[in-house]
Design an enzyme around this catalytic site. Structure first.
Site, PDB file in Angstrom:
ATOM      1  N   ASN A 148     -26.030 -15.244  45.450  1.00  0.00           N
ATOM      2  CA  ASN A 148     -25.078 -16.325  45.211  1.00  0.00           C
ATOM      3  C   ASN A 148     -25.804 -17.483  44.540  1.00  0.00           C
ATOM      4  O   ASN A 148     -26.402 -18.332  45.189  1.00  0.00           O
ATOM      5  CB  ASN A 148     -24.452 -16.776  46.539  1.00  0.00           C
ATOM      6  CG  ASN A 148     -23.292 -17.739  46.336  1.00  0.00           C
ATOM      7  OD1 ASN A 148     -23.066 -18.217  45.235  1.00  0.00           O
ATOM      8  ND2 ASN A 148     -22.557 -18.013  47.397  1.00  0.00           N
ATOM      9  N   ASP A 155     -17.428 -19.932  44.584  1.00  0.00           N
ATOM     10  CA  ASP A 155     -17.042 -18.956  45.607  1.00  0.00           C
ATOM     11  C   ASP A 155     -15.532 -18.920  45.808  1.00  0.00           C
ATOM     12  O   ASP A 155     -14.949 -17.851  46.023  1.00  0.00           O
ATOM     13  CB  ASP A 155     -17.719 -19.283  46.943  1.00  0.00           C
ATOM     14  CG  ASP A 155     -19.218 -19.041  46.918  1.00  0.00           C
ATOM     15  OD1 ASP A 155     -19.726 -18.589  45.871  1.00  0.00           O
ATOM     16  OD2 ASP A 155     -19.886 -19.300  47.933  1.00  0.00           O
ATOM     17  N   GLY A 179     -19.664 -13.929  47.567  1.00  0.00           N
ATOM     18  CA  GLY A 179     -20.106 -15.057  46.758  1.00  0.00           C
ATOM     19  C   GLY A 179     -21.162 -14.774  45.716  1.00  0.00           C
ATOM     20  O   GLY A 179     -21.557 -15.671  44.966  1.00  0.00           O
ATOM     21  N   ASP A 228     -16.030   4.373  34.177  1.00  0.00           N
ATOM     22  CA  ASP A 228     -15.573   4.778  35.497  1.00  0.00           C
ATOM     23  C   ASP A 228     -14.586   5.939  35.407  1.00  0.00           C
ATOM     24  O   ASP A 228     -13.855   6.075  34.421  1.00  0.00           O
ATOM     25  CB  ASP A 228     -14.907   3.564  36.163  1.00  0.00           C
ATOM     26  CG  ASP A 228     -14.458   3.820  37.578  1.00  0.00           C
ATOM     27  OD1 ASP A 228     -15.328   4.066  38.431  1.00  0.00           O
ATOM     28  OD2 ASP A 228     -13.238   3.782  37.831  1.00  0.00           O
ATOM     29  N   GLU A 248     -18.830   8.609  34.365  1.00  0.00           N
ATOM     30  CA  GLU A 248     -18.830   8.999  35.768  1.00  0.00           C
ATOM     31  C   GLU A 248     -18.054  10.307  35.901  1.00  0.00           C
ATOM     32  O   GLU A 248     -16.824  10.322  35.981  1.00  0.00           O
ATOM     33  CB  GLU A 248     -18.199   7.926  36.653  1.00  0.00           C
ATOM     34  CG  GLU A 248     -18.297   8.284  38.139  1.00  0.00           C
ATOM     35  CD  GLU A 248     -17.331   7.526  39.023  1.00  0.00           C
ATOM     36  OE1 GLU A 248     -17.610   7.422  40.230  1.00  0.00           O
ATOM     37  OE2 GLU A 248     -16.289   7.044  38.526  1.00  0.00           O
TER      38      GLU A 248
END
Length: 616
Positions: free
Chosen positions: A138, A144, A163, A330, A359
């Site tokens: 973070n 955040d 975060g 993906d 993938e």
């Protein structure tokens, strides 16, 4: 009076832009470039009742070859960009055929980066590192929580946003480089404005916008620029099969067949094997192809030519805008196969040396090889896909070091997987890995530091491109079964202020964690220098009694690897390997630098992999 006159003039001159901004809610792609190999560009305009508007442009850099609309709130404009077009602003004007209302809008053509088309993708010389940005570091706590984002930060929740962000990655680039990493794959960083579990990134709600909790588009581009300055590459995770159900167009689809729809919710059957099954039913293929990945992830219909064009242009836009070095695609087999073949063809038209890894989550080498370009397949299609993930080897590695040796167990598992490399057109163009963000962590499966070090040694010295999941270097645990995804996607220790353990500074690491981190650093940095393991051929010998020996070699370099999977040390007689060793007189251990001058036998400690550079 002068103030009133000034205000009147201001309104008159700015009104067209105000009208344009209020009417045109989206223009995608937001801009484009001169000098692309393809001269075609399709703009998707979204705004109330613009579908019937005509398009005017008085600029010799572009011409309109056609327009069409299915939903009255969308207008698709097909453009042809002149081969000699120069960068700058193109002024368009939309006209309502009934009311004659005019809507002007500007569109920018940019200058491409120098040598952009010749960019080199990631390859077998790279050591890849997989990061989930939300769980790595973070760097900017101020992002955040964002007012326009549905899900707020909740670090205590396994499925919450913790975060991590782009600045957190940027702050630790020197750590990654020092570890021996040369390429970074981050799970998707685009906007996921979903109410729950938005941290993973795979339910994208805006394909042209970085999630503001990670940073801005400019911050993403700046991260990559700094990476390039440090000799690091960026592989962007893209998703073509599905998107997030809270995407802005779900309130008003461009067309009913923009996505696959059913009378009632229908999941994919997730059976990738239907693609190469010679006995498969049409029912199973349709459910695999058209079913949704999850209720929150609608499924694109890529047989719609507008969808196909949209996705293709989006990927090219990110390559050009962010200066990408590669793409990880993906759920590759879930998408429409002819579309994916054409997409790869278009990518290579613009970027001949660019690399994409798909993938292809399948369990056997024949099923995986099916998807690599040039490999035999029963449908006689050209995938045009460079690289695939080696899931069969991953699953073999997760078992090989924890079971008793047998005909096909233990080291035999690794040998058997490699023996099937004849199925691949290019067996060196395979990404090898021990684990990733979707499966149990290797530490949880292999159980001991010694097993993990052996597995990493194999990963670094076998054929293909090695990939390391963040935290592997410190034996990060995690089991998806029974604990869920959050357990295999833990926060990187030290990525948050106040963490009691810090991987980046070694604070409070255990002795085993330090040893694993040091070993990872030595092996990966050595691999960066070894042409034998990056580019060389592979010769291996059938494992005997838990000992597996193999060589990687070029005309100028030879590396020998001896793996002892036994719980006791072994003295290995090397006569069986004489066809290689007869040309060498010494062997240098790449980890400790010790040199052997007698190669008739080698003592290999229990549960150890020895890596030697051979000398004459």
């Amino acid at each position: 009076m002068k103030k009133i006159l000034f205000l009147f003039v201001l309104i008159v001159f700015t009104y067209p832009n105000l009208l344009s901004q209020n009417t045109l809610q989206h223009i995608e792609p937001p801009f484009w470039w001169c000098g692309m190999k393809s001269d075609k560009l399709q703009l998707m305009l979204h705004g109330e009742n613009i579908g019937s508007y005509s398009v005017g442009v008085n600029d010799n850099r572009v011409s309109v070859s056609g327009t069409h609309s299915t939903n009255p709130n969308y207008l698709f404009i097909d453009l042809v960009i002149a081969s000699d077009a120069q960068p700058g602003t193109i002024k368009f004007e939309l006209t309502n055929p009934k009311t004659k209302t005019k809507i002007p809008f500007n569109y920018e053509l940019k200058t491409r980066r120098e040598n952009s088309a010749e960019r080199q993708g990631f390859n077998s010389s790279d050591n890849i590192y997989l990061i989930m940005p939300d769980r790595f570091a973070n760097g900017n706590p101020q992002n955040d929580n964002m007012s326009n984002m549905l899900e707020k930060a909740n670090r205590s929740g396994a499925s919450g946003r913790h975060g991590g962000d782009l600045k957190g990655i940027r702050d630790h680039l020197d750590y990654l480089k020092g570890l021996g990493i040369t390429a970074l794959w981050c799970t998707p960083v685009l906007e996921n404005n979903m109410p729950h579990a938005s941290y993973h990134g795979y339910a994208i709600t805006d394909l042209y916008k970085t999630d503001p909790r990670f940073g801005t588009n400019e911050e993403y581009k700046d991260l990559i620029s700094e990476m390039h300055g440090k000799g690091l590459k960026m592989i962007m995770d893209m998703v073509f099969n599905h998107f997030g159900s809270n995407h802005w167009w779900m309130k008003d689809l461009p067309a009913s067949n923009w996505l696959h729809q059913f009378p009632e919710f229908t999941n994919s059957n997730y059976r990738n094997s239907v693609r190469n099954d010679p006995y498969v039913s049409d029912f199973d293929v349709k459910k695999m192809n058209d079913g949704w990945f999850a209720p929150s992830m609608p499924d694109f219909d890529q047989t719609n030519s507008d969808v196909a064009t949209y996705l293709t242009q989006n990927s090219i836009w990110w390559i050009e805008y962010a200066d990408l070095d590669g793409i990880r695609m993906d759920t590759y087999p879930y998408s429409d196969v002819p579309f994916m073949c054409e997409w790869m063809k278009r990518i290579h038209l613009e970027y001949p040396n660019f690399n994409v890894v798909g993938e292809v989550w399948l369990n056997s080498p024949p099923q995986v090889a099916y998807w690599q370009e040039g490999s035999a397949n029963n449908n006689n299609f050209h995938s045009n896909l460079n690289t695939v993930f080696d899931f069969p080897m991953c699953f073999a590695l997760q078992k090989a070091f924890t079971e008793s040796e047998g005909w096909s167990e233990g080291m035999g598992r690794l040998y058997d997987i490699l023996s099937q490399d004849f199925l691949y057109k290019s067996p060196m163009d395979i990404v090898t890995f021990l684990d990733n963000h979707d499966i149990d962590r290797a530490t949880g499966l292999l159980k001991t530091k010694e097993n993990m070090m052996m597995a990493l040694a194999f990963l670094a010295t076998t054929r293909g491109y090695p990939l390391v999941y963040y935290g592997t270097e410190i034996l990060m645990p995690g089991m998806k079964t029974p604990h869920g995804d959050g357990d295999i996607r833990r926060d990187m220790p030290g990525g948050w202020s106040g963490d009691s353990v810090n991987v980046f500074t070694n604070k409070n690491l255990t002795a085993d964690q330090r040893e694993m981190k040091d070993y990872t650093t030595k092996v990966l940095n050595w691999r960066k220098t070894s042409k034998a393991v990056q580019l060389g051929k592979l010769k291996h010998f059938i494992p005997e009694n838990g000992i597996y020996v193999y060589f990687r070699y070029t005309p100028n370099e030879t590396v020998m690897v001896l793996m002892n999977n036994n719980s006791e040390p072994k003295k290995v007689d090397t006569q069986r390997f004489d066809e290689v060793l007869k040309n060498f007189a010494s062997a240098k251990n790449v980890i400790d630098g010790m040199v052997l001058h007698n190669l008739n036998s080698v003592n290999v400690p229990a549960k150890t992999a020895l890596i030697f550079e051979l000398g004459k």
